[in-house]
Design a protein around this motif. Structure first.
Motif, PDB file in Angstrom:
ATOM      1  N   ALA A 121       0.826  -1.208   0.000  1.00  0.00           N
ATOM      2  CA  ALA A 121       0.000   0.000   0.000  1.00  0.00           C
ATOM      3  C   ALA A 121       0.859   1.255   0.000  1.00  0.00           C
ATOM      4  CB  ALA A 121      -0.922  -0.013   1.216  1.00  0.00           C
TER       5      ALA A 121
ATOM      6  N   ALA B 129       2.142   2.019  -3.413  1.00  0.00           N
ATOM      7  CA  ALA B 129       1.071   2.597  -4.228  1.00  0.00           C
ATOM      8  C   ALA B 129       0.917   4.081  -3.918  1.00  0.00           C
ATOM      9  CB  ALA B 129      -0.243   1.860  -3.962  1.00  0.00           C
ATOM     10  N   VAL B 130       0.921   4.424  -2.642  1.00  0.00           N
ATOM     11  CA  VAL B 130       0.636   5.800  -2.246  1.00  0.00           C
ATOM     12  C   VAL B 130       1.816   6.724  -2.526  1.00  0.00           C
ATOM     13  CG1 VAL B 130       0.086   7.268  -0.295  1.00  0.00           C
ATOM     14  CG2 VAL B 130      -0.949   5.045  -0.461  1.00  0.00           C
ATOM     15  N   ALA B 131       3.048   6.199  -2.349  1.00  0.00           N
ATOM     16  CA  ALA B 131       4.211   7.072  -2.476  1.00  0.00           C
ATOM     17  C   ALA B 131       4.739   7.118  -3.906  1.00  0.00           C
ATOM     18  CB  ALA B 131       5.319   6.599  -1.532  1.00  0.00           C
TER      19      ALA B 131
ATOM     20  N   PHE C  76       2.793   6.305  -7.002  1.00  0.00           N
ATOM     21  CA  PHE C  76       1.852   6.456  -8.114  1.00  0.00           C
ATOM     22  C   PHE C  76       0.929   7.633  -7.854  1.00  0.00           C
ATOM     23  CE2 PHE C  76       3.078   2.038  -8.129  1.00  0.00           C
ATOM     24  CZ  PHE C  76       3.241   1.748  -9.483  1.00  0.00           C
ATOM     25  N   LYS C  77       0.488   8.221  -8.977  1.00  0.00           N
ATOM     26  CA  LYS C  77      -0.576   9.214  -8.847  1.00  0.00           C
ATOM     27  C   LYS C  77      -1.839   8.563  -9.387  1.00  0.00           C
ATOM     28  CE  LYS C  77       0.258  13.816  -9.287  1.00  0.00           C
ATOM     29  NZ  LYS C  77       0.504  14.189  -7.927  1.00  0.00           N
ATOM     30  N   PHE C  78      -2.874   8.527  -8.614  1.00  0.00           N
ATOM     31  CA  PHE C  78      -4.113   7.934  -9.113  1.00  0.00           C
ATOM     32  C   PHE C  78      -5.291   8.611  -8.432  1.00  0.00           C
ATOM     33  CE2 PHE C  78      -4.641   5.378  -5.259  1.00  0.00           C
ATOM     34  CZ  PHE C  78      -3.335   5.274  -4.805  1.00  0.00           C
ATOM     35  N   ARG C  79      -6.452   8.405  -9.001  1.00  0.00           N
ATOM     36  CA  ARG C  79      -7.651   8.992  -8.383  1.00  0.00           C
ATOM     37  C   ARG C  79      -7.819   8.384  -7.007  1.00  0.00           C
ATOM     38  NH1 ARG C  79     -12.870   8.390 -11.768  1.00  0.00           N
ATOM     39  NH2 ARG C  79     -13.756   9.593 -10.077  1.00  0.00           N
ATOM     40  N   PHE C  80      -8.440   9.052  -6.121  1.00  0.00           N
ATOM     41  CA  PHE C  80      -8.723   8.573  -4.747  1.00  0.00           C
ATOM     42  C   PHE C  80      -7.477   8.485  -3.883  1.00  0.00           C
ATOM     43  CE2 PHE C  80     -11.695   6.100  -7.530  1.00  0.00           C
ATOM     44  CZ  PHE C  80     -12.762   6.964  -7.370  1.00  0.00           C
ATOM     45  N   ARG C  81      -6.297   8.892  -4.417  1.00  0.00           N
ATOM     46  CA  ARG C  81      -5.098   8.790  -3.604  1.00  0.00           C
ATOM     47  C   ARG C  81      -5.238   9.666  -2.353  1.00  0.00           C
ATOM     48  NH1 ARG C  81      -0.793  11.767  -3.217  1.00  0.00           N
ATOM     49  NH2 ARG C  81       1.077  10.839  -2.334  1.00  0.00           N
TER      50      ARG C  81
ATOM     51  N   PHE D 198      -7.768   8.301   0.005  1.00  0.00           N
ATOM     52  CA  PHE D 198      -7.265   7.180   0.784  1.00  0.00           C
ATOM     53  C   PHE D 198      -6.435   7.674   1.969  1.00  0.00           C
ATOM     54  CE2 PHE D 198      -3.870   4.034   1.590  1.00  0.00           C
ATOM     55  CZ  PHE D 198      -4.661   2.965   1.988  1.00  0.00           C
ATOM     56  N   LEU D 199      -5.594   8.688   1.711  1.00  0.00           N
ATOM     57  CA  LEU D 199      -4.743   9.187   2.797  1.00  0.00           C
ATOM     58  C   LEU D 199      -5.568   9.839   3.906  1.00  0.00           C
ATOM     59  CD1 LEU D 199      -1.721  10.527   0.756  1.00  0.00           C
ATOM     60  CD2 LEU D 199      -1.754   8.623   2.347  1.00  0.00           C
ATOM     61  N   VAL D 200      -6.582  10.594   3.517  1.00  0.00           N
ATOM     62  CA  VAL D 200      -7.443  11.215   4.536  1.00  0.00           C
ATOM     63  C   VAL D 200      -8.159  10.123   5.331  1.00  0.00           C
ATOM     64  CG1 VAL D 200      -9.462  12.665   4.915  1.00  0.00           C
ATOM     65  CG2 VAL D 200      -7.736  13.356   3.256  1.00  0.00           C
ATOM     66  N   LEU D 201      -8.602   9.098   4.610  1.00  0.00           N
ATOM     67  CA  LEU D 201      -9.271   7.970   5.261  1.00  0.00           C
ATOM     68  C   LEU D 201      -8.341   7.322   6.296  1.00  0.00           C
ATOM     69  CD1 LEU D 201     -11.892   6.150   4.893  1.00  0.00           C
ATOM     70  CD2 LEU D 201     -10.377   4.614   3.663  1.00  0.00           C
ATOM     71  N   LEU D 202      -7.069   7.147   5.883  1.00  0.00           N
ATOM     72  CA  LEU D 202      -6.081   6.556   6.790  1.00  0.00           C
ATOM     73  C   LEU D 202      -5.964   7.360   8.079  1.00  0.00           C
ATOM     74  CD1 LEU D 202      -2.761   5.506   5.039  1.00  0.00           C
ATOM     75  CD2 LEU D 202      -4.489   4.081   6.107  1.00  0.00           C
TER      76      LEU D 202
ATOM     77  N   SER E  49       6.049   9.830 -12.963  1.00  0.00           N
ATOM     78  CA  SER E  49       5.036   8.817 -13.252  1.00  0.00           C
ATOM     79  C   SER E  49       4.772   8.761 -14.764  1.00  0.00           C
ATOM     80  CB  SER E  49       3.754   9.078 -12.460  1.00  0.00           C
ATOM     81  OG  SER E  49       3.299  10.361 -12.721  1.00  0.00           O
TER      82      SER E  49
ATOM     83  N   PRO F  15      -1.559   0.634  -9.000  1.00  0.00           N
ATOM     84  CA  PRO F  15      -1.737   1.162  -7.634  1.00  0.00           C
ATOM     85  C   PRO F  15      -2.976   0.606  -6.947  1.00  0.00           C
ATOM     86  CG  PRO F  15      -2.027   2.882  -9.278  1.00  0.00           C
ATOM     87  CD  PRO F  15      -1.426   1.710  -9.992  1.00  0.00           C
ATOM     88  N   TYR F  16      -4.047   0.409  -7.723  1.00  0.00           N
ATOM     89  CA  TYR F  16      -5.263  -0.122  -7.098  1.00  0.00           C
ATOM     90  C   TYR F  16      -5.029  -1.551  -6.631  1.00  0.00           C
ATOM     91  CZ  TYR F  16      -7.320   3.967  -9.243  1.00  0.00           C
ATOM     92  OH  TYR F  16      -7.584   5.248  -9.600  1.00  0.00           O
TER      93      TYR F  16
ATOM     94  N   LEU G 115      -2.179  -2.807  -5.711  1.00  0.00           N
ATOM     95  CA  LEU G 115      -1.319  -2.777  -4.525  1.00  0.00           C
ATOM     96  C   LEU G 115      -2.111  -2.384  -3.275  1.00  0.00           C
ATOM     97  CD1 LEU G 115       1.813  -0.957  -6.017  1.00  0.00           C
ATOM     98  CD2 LEU G 115       1.649  -3.362  -5.379  1.00  0.00           C
ATOM     99  N   LEU G 116      -3.094  -1.510  -3.474  1.00  0.00           N
ATOM    100  CA  LEU G 116      -3.870  -1.019  -2.330  1.00  0.00           C
ATOM    101  C   LEU G 116      -4.940  -2.004  -1.884  1.00  0.00           C
ATOM    102  CD1 LEU G 116      -4.768   2.753  -2.663  1.00  0.00           C
ATOM    103  CD2 LEU G 116      -3.301   1.618  -1.018  1.00  0.00           C
TER     104      LEU G 116
ATOM    105  N   ALA H 264      -4.794  -3.963   1.518  1.00  0.00           N
ATOM    106  CA  ALA H 264      -4.907  -3.056   2.664  1.00  0.00           C
ATOM    107  C   ALA H 264      -6.328  -2.513   2.768  1.00  0.00           C
ATOM    108  CB  ALA H 264      -3.905  -1.913   2.530  1.00  0.00           C
TER     109      ALA H 264
ATOM    110  N   VAL I  16      -6.869  16.493  10.851  1.00  0.00           N
ATOM    111  CA  VAL I  16      -6.836  16.165   9.427  1.00  0.00           C
ATOM    112  C   VAL I  16      -6.685  17.441   8.609  1.00  0.00           C
ATOM    113  CG1 VAL I  16      -8.169  15.205   7.523  1.00  0.00           C
ATOM    114  CG2 VAL I  16      -8.161  14.052   9.726  1.00  0.00           C
TER     115      VAL I  16
ATOM    116  N   LEU J   6      -0.188  15.545   2.285  1.00  0.00           N
ATOM    117  CA  LEU J   6      -0.776  14.465   1.486  1.00  0.00           C
ATOM    118  C   LEU J   6      -0.215  14.407   0.081  1.00  0.00           C
ATOM    119  CD1 LEU J   6      -4.466  14.824   2.606  1.00  0.00           C
ATOM    120  CD2 LEU J   6      -2.738  13.294   3.457  1.00  0.00           C
TER     121      LEU J   6
END
Lengths: 283, 338
Positions: free
Chosen positions: A98, A101-103, A105-110, A113-117, B12, B40-41, B43-44, B47, B328, B337
């Motif tokens: 995970a 993925a976060v560090a 890639f750039k993707f939608r919902f990134r 996801f971090l705020v959710l974390l 990227s 990325p999806y 990999l995520l 989790a 937050v 972020l």
């Protein structure tokens, strides 16, 4: 007063304050260890005896042979070790995937996801206790060590990802780009370039998860029914509840539980601070 | 911050090209999980399953249960009946809830204030001490921080033991008039700390503050190291006092650190469970409940009232999420972020 004398007095004052803080910080731990080596006479003496007058190992012998909650403390140390190590292994794999993925890639919902974390880290685990208890019961994981492992993975994962992504982000991208240009596959780039560089961070994160799982109290209290399946904190709690006056043995058991955590802690404390207040300090 | 962002975007792009053509022989299957668009999806996903199943779903279930009657029958698998806001009505009408809320808030206020003040003072001290002395203090503090919650609670039970505890022994050393003036009693022999909420919470506060000040101290120290010493020299040349320097230079510059530390401390102290459960000896001392112990007592004592327990947990969670919101927003504002 001349300035040199004043500076020297200031220095003495600061060092004195330092010693006071040091003593206050270590006193409870010192008292625990000291009591665990004291004879009954020292423990119940009316005058204060900071150190054992006739050091004894009887309390340690007692908790290893006669046991704490009906069984030798080895059993409970073993249970705790199984829970903590399984949590670490599963958690490390999930967190590594995970955090890459976060560090990387750039993707939608990134950002989502971090705020959710961040938010899920703030939900009190005790509040989720009732639901997780019922879920474990329905899944047949009530009174099972596996159930405790699953829950501990869930509890430690958000912070592990949060911490590990800083380590992944710190590895220069150019290294991976160079490997890619040389024709390495994505997997090889990850395994031979990124992974070795992130490994120290992974160790730090794992130790953090280990400590959290080793100390976890609430779910072990709610889920574990058989005294053969207690983890260390619950065995200690039970032991304390039953033998409120046998302070020598209680402190010995507490010492045995505390030492591994303290050693691990000293190894990672620097990283824990940076993980928790990351960003705030960097400004 | 902007440089990182553009570098990321560039990198990227590079990654996408590498994934598409560099591998040459085997063109990437656009539907494969290894396709960089989906990678990325992929990999995520593990989790997300864990977080969704073990944290988000229980959260939803907790809210749902707070509107239902969940007793022994329901635990065995019978469908739960809705009681509307009945559970909330019950807790609001119960004196126990208000006592628990009061205990939670007062404890958090005192413990958070003490932790932050002591932690900051120790942090400032560490910054002034020489290398050897500061290492000594840091290692000592680490011992306190590293001690498991259950161990620390049991140690404090022992320190404040009525018969052989150190605390009563030391308090007996105080001159009688002083002890009388400060605490209203001069003889501490056999004083029991764990029956009434006030002395119980006094020990709880000491126990929690002892364990949590090191984190504040070390964080403040990390912040202090990032402040340029030129600022302090300038202030000193102008003859500013230490008090003024703290409030005019240190505090404003470390404001982000302090706000994160404040929020984290509030979160930790609002839900303290292990130490209270141990010091209070389980759920027997009902007027010493805080919200988490109250929720636990309702849900897990016979007969189990899990609906009511959930309603209490929802109240606790709402309070904490309100505080978290600030945290937050702070993190997002700092572009952490990105």
């Amino acid at each position: 007063m001349n300035p040199a004398l004043r500076a020297r007095l200031g220095r003495v004052g600061l060092n004195a304050a330092g010693i006071v803080v040091f003593l206050a910080a270590i006193f409870p731990v010192f008292w625990m260890v000291s009591t665990s080596f004291k004879s009954e006479a020292d423990i119940s003496s009316l005058e204060l005896r900071p150190l054992p007058t006739e050091p004894t190992l009887e309390h340690f012998a007692g908790i290893f042979t006669e046991g704490v909650a009906g069984h030798s403390i080895w059993l409970y140390l073993g249970n705790s070790l199984i829970v903590a190590l399984s949590t670490v292994v599963v958690g490390a794999v999930l967190a590594l995937l995970a955090s890459v993925a976060v560090a990387r890639f750039k993707f939608r919902f990134r950002a989502t996801f971090l705020v959710l974390l961040l938010i899920v880290q703030m939900v009190p685990a005790e509040a989720l206790g009732i639901s997780l208890f019922l879920m474990a019961k329905r899944a047949g994981l009530y009174n099972e060590i596996l159930g405790l492992v699953v829950i501990n993975v869930g509890l430690t994962l958000p912070f592990a990802i949060w911490m590990l992504r800083n380590f992944v982000a710190a590895v220069p991208r150019e290294l991976e780009e160079a490997a890619a240009i040389d024709g390495a596959t994505r997997f090889r780039t990850f395994w031979q370039v990124l992974f070795p560089l992130v490994a120290p961070g992974l160790v730090a994160t794992s130790i953090f998860s280990f400590i959290a799982a080793w100390n976890e109290f609430f779910f072990a209290l709610v889920l574990m029914q058989d005294d053969t399946k207690y983890t260390m904190p619950i065995a200690l709690r039970y032991f304390f509840g039953r033998n409120t006056t046998d302070w020598g043995s209680i402190m010995a058991a507490s010492t045995v539980m505390t030492i591994p955590v303290v050693i691990f802690f000293l190894l990672v404390q620097r990283r824990m601070v940076s993980g928790l207040v990351a960003g705030a300090v960097k400004g | 911050m902007t440089t990182t962002t553009s570098r990321q975007a560039h990198a990227s792009d590079g990654g996408r090209k590498a994934g598409g053509s560099k591998r040459g022989l085997r063109p990437a299957n656009p539907r494969s999980a290894l396709n960089p668009r989906y990678l990325p999806y992929g990999l995520l996903l593990p989790a997300m399953i864990v977080i969704g199943g073990l944290l988000l779903y229980p959260l939803v279930q907790m809210i749902q249960m707070s509107f239902q009657k969940v007793g022994l029958r329901e635990i065995r698998g019978y469908p739960a009946e809705s009681v509307g806001v009945g559970n909330y009505q019950k807790i609001v009408e119960s004196d126990l809830f208000w006592a628990a809320l009061r205990n939670t808030v007062i404890f958090a206020l005192i413990a958070v204030t003490l932790t932050l003040v002591i932690g900051t003072l120790v942090g400032l001290l560490l910054n002034k001490l020489g290398k050897k002395m500061s290492t000594l203090v840091v290692i000592g503090s680490m011992l306190a921080w590293a001690t498991p919650a259950i161990s620390s609670a049991i140690i404090f039970r022992w320190l404040f033991d009525d018969r052989n505890g150190v605390a009563n022994w030391v308090l007996n050393l105080l001159p009688d008039f002083l002890s009388q003036a400060l605490f209203g009693r001069s003889d501490w022999s056999g004083f029991v700390w764990f029956l009434e909420p006030a002395p119980l919470y006094t020990v709880l506060i000491l126990c929690v503050v002892w364990q949590s000040f090191p984190f504040i101290a070390v964080s403040v120290l990390a912040g202090l190291k990032s402040i340029s010493s030129a600022l302090y020299e300038a202030a000193r040349v102008d003859g500013a006092t230490a008090w003024r320097i703290f409030w005019k230079i240190t505090f404003p510059l470390l404001r982000p650190v302090f706000s994160v530390l404040l929020v984290l401390s509030i979160i930790w102290d609002f839900k303290v469970f292990t130490q209270l459960h141990t010091l209070a000896g389980g759920v027997a001392t009902r007027d010493a409940f805080n919200l988490s112990l109250y929720s636990y007592a309702e849900a897990f004592s016979a007969p189990p009232k899990m609906g009511i327990g959930s309603a209490i947990a929802v109240v606790l969670t709402l309070i904490l999420l309100a505080v978290t919101f600030v945290y937050v927003r702070q993190m997002v504002r700092q572009e952490e972020l990105r």
